[in-house]
Design a protein around this motif. Structure first.
Motif, short mmCIF file in Angstrom:
data_model
loop_
_atom_site.label_atom_id
_atom_site.label_comp_id
_atom_site.label_asym_id
_atom_site.label_seq_id
_atom_site.Cartn_x
_atom_site.Cartn_y
_atom_site.Cartn_z
N ARG A 151 0.81 -1.21 0.00
CA ARG A 151 0.00 0.00 0.00
C ARG A 151 0.85 1.27 0.00
O ARG A 151 0.42 2.31 -0.50
N GLU B 254 0.29 2.44 -10.48
CA GLU B 254 -0.93 2.68 -11.24
C GLU B 254 -1.46 1.36 -11.78
O GLU B 254 -1.24 0.99 -12.93
N GLU C 237 -1.55 10.15 1.23
CA GLU C 237 -1.65 8.96 2.06
C GLU C 237 -2.63 9.18 3.21
O GLU C 237 -2.70 10.28 3.79
N TRP D 226 -6.30 -1.73 -2.92
CA TRP D 226 -6.23 -0.30 -2.64
C TRP D 226 -7.43 0.13 -1.80
O TRP D 226 -7.38 1.15 -1.13
N THR E 281 -4.58 10.83 -3.88
CA THR E 281 -3.27 11.39 -4.25
C THR E 281 -2.37 11.52 -3.02
O THR E 281 -1.15 11.62 -3.16
N ALA F 69 -1.86 4.97 0.39
CA ALA F 69 -2.96 5.42 -0.48
C ALA F 69 -4.15 4.48 -0.36
O ALA F 69 -3.99 3.29 -0.07
N ARG G 93 3.04 3.31 -4.24
CA ARG G 93 1.95 3.63 -5.17
C ARG G 93 2.29 3.16 -6.58
O ARG G 93 3.33 3.50 -7.14
N LEU H 64 -7.40 6.18 -7.01
CA LEU H 64 -6.61 6.24 -5.79
C LEU H 64 -6.51 7.65 -5.25
O LEU H 64 -6.54 8.63 -6.00
#
Length: 269
Positions: free
Chosen positions: A96, A101, A151, A107, A149, A165, A99, A147
């Motif tokens: 986690r 994509e 934390e 997530w 942007t 995230a 990050r 997600l």
């Protein structure tokens, strides 16, 4: 990485914002709960609630709810063969804090089963405005690619720390069999048939999201979190502090509850 896919005809769910989701791995259904505050009028400050059922690509809705959403809703998929049930799109190892994509299901924020708490949590039905019960599915592929942007920050017995995230929305794809599916309101309410047809997708979109850019600052995430969940474990309490930024934005994101452990959300209070 490409998104998972289920060919049409199908039902596509999009679940976004301050929502509780309970899905059991290899089971035939899942529940989506709309979170509310315990105090009257029960609205999450600065957030707008909506639920729409429609054919993809059409402007007209089959049903559309806002503040008038019924306490109990049902989607029964008709005549599915016994199969794999709910699945996660989880193609690789997950971290986690790193990050990437991709569309990994994890997530989404898992409240129970060890990610935040040491075990399953108890959900207060008074903190749930409405529950959609989905049953009879052959399979449901859950994933996310929306997600935060920043934390998420939490505080537990070890102190305050960045968690990583989290998802702002979750999607699920479900095959639609020849028997179609019945969408209905509880307690003798209206019922609608989602008819089977080639190359059709039905969208079911449930959102409780910020009404404007600054609206999330109106929310106390600790209060929402503590109203909704109880652990029953001494020392197991965790405070949700919001997203790590110069001005903490207390958007919780999409909440996933007790994955593969909880039999379902309680009836709405």
């Amino acid at each position: 990485m490409a998104k998972p896919d289920i060919e049409e005809p199908r039902i596509r769910f999009k679940i976004a914002g301050v929502i509780a989701l309970c899905v059991s791995e290899n089971k035939k259904g899942f529940d989506v709960g709309v979170v509310r505050t315990i105090e009257d009028p029960g609205d999450i400050p600065g957030h707008e609630l909506s639920m729409v059922v429609k054919k993809h690509g059409e402007s007209a809705s089959i049903v559309c709810y806002k503040s008038d959403i019924p306490k109990q809703l049902f989607l029964q998929v008709n005549g599915q063969p016994s199969s794999v049930g709910a699945e996660l799109f989880a193609p690789e190892l997950f971290d986690r804090k790193r990050r990437r994509e991709n569309n990994h299901f994890r997530w989404a924020l898992d409240i129970g089963n060890g990610e935040l708490h040491l075990g399953p949590v108890i959900i207060d039905p008074k903190a749930i405005r409405s529950v959609l019960h989905v049953s009879g599915i052959e399979r449901a592929m859950f994933y996310t690619d929306n997600l935060s942007t920043k934390e998420l920050e939490i505080k537990d017995k070890f102190g305050r720390r960045k968690f990583g995230a989290i998802a702002g929305a979750i999607e699920a794809l479900i095959p639609l069999p020849p028997g179609g599916a019945n969408f209905s309101e509880g307690n003798g309410g209206a019922s609608y048939l989602l008819n089977y047809a080639e190359d059709v997708t039905y969208d079911i979109i449930i959102k409780q999201v910020c009404s404007s850019d600054g609206a999330c600052s109106m929310v106390d995430p600790q209060k929402i979190y503590k109203d909704l969940f109880r652990t029953g474990i001494p020392g197991g309490e965790i405070d949700i502090l919001g997203m790590d930024s110069k001005r903490v934005t207390p958007e919780i994101g999409c909440v996933v509850v007790n994955f593969s452990a909880n039999p379902g959300l309680p009836p709405a209070g």
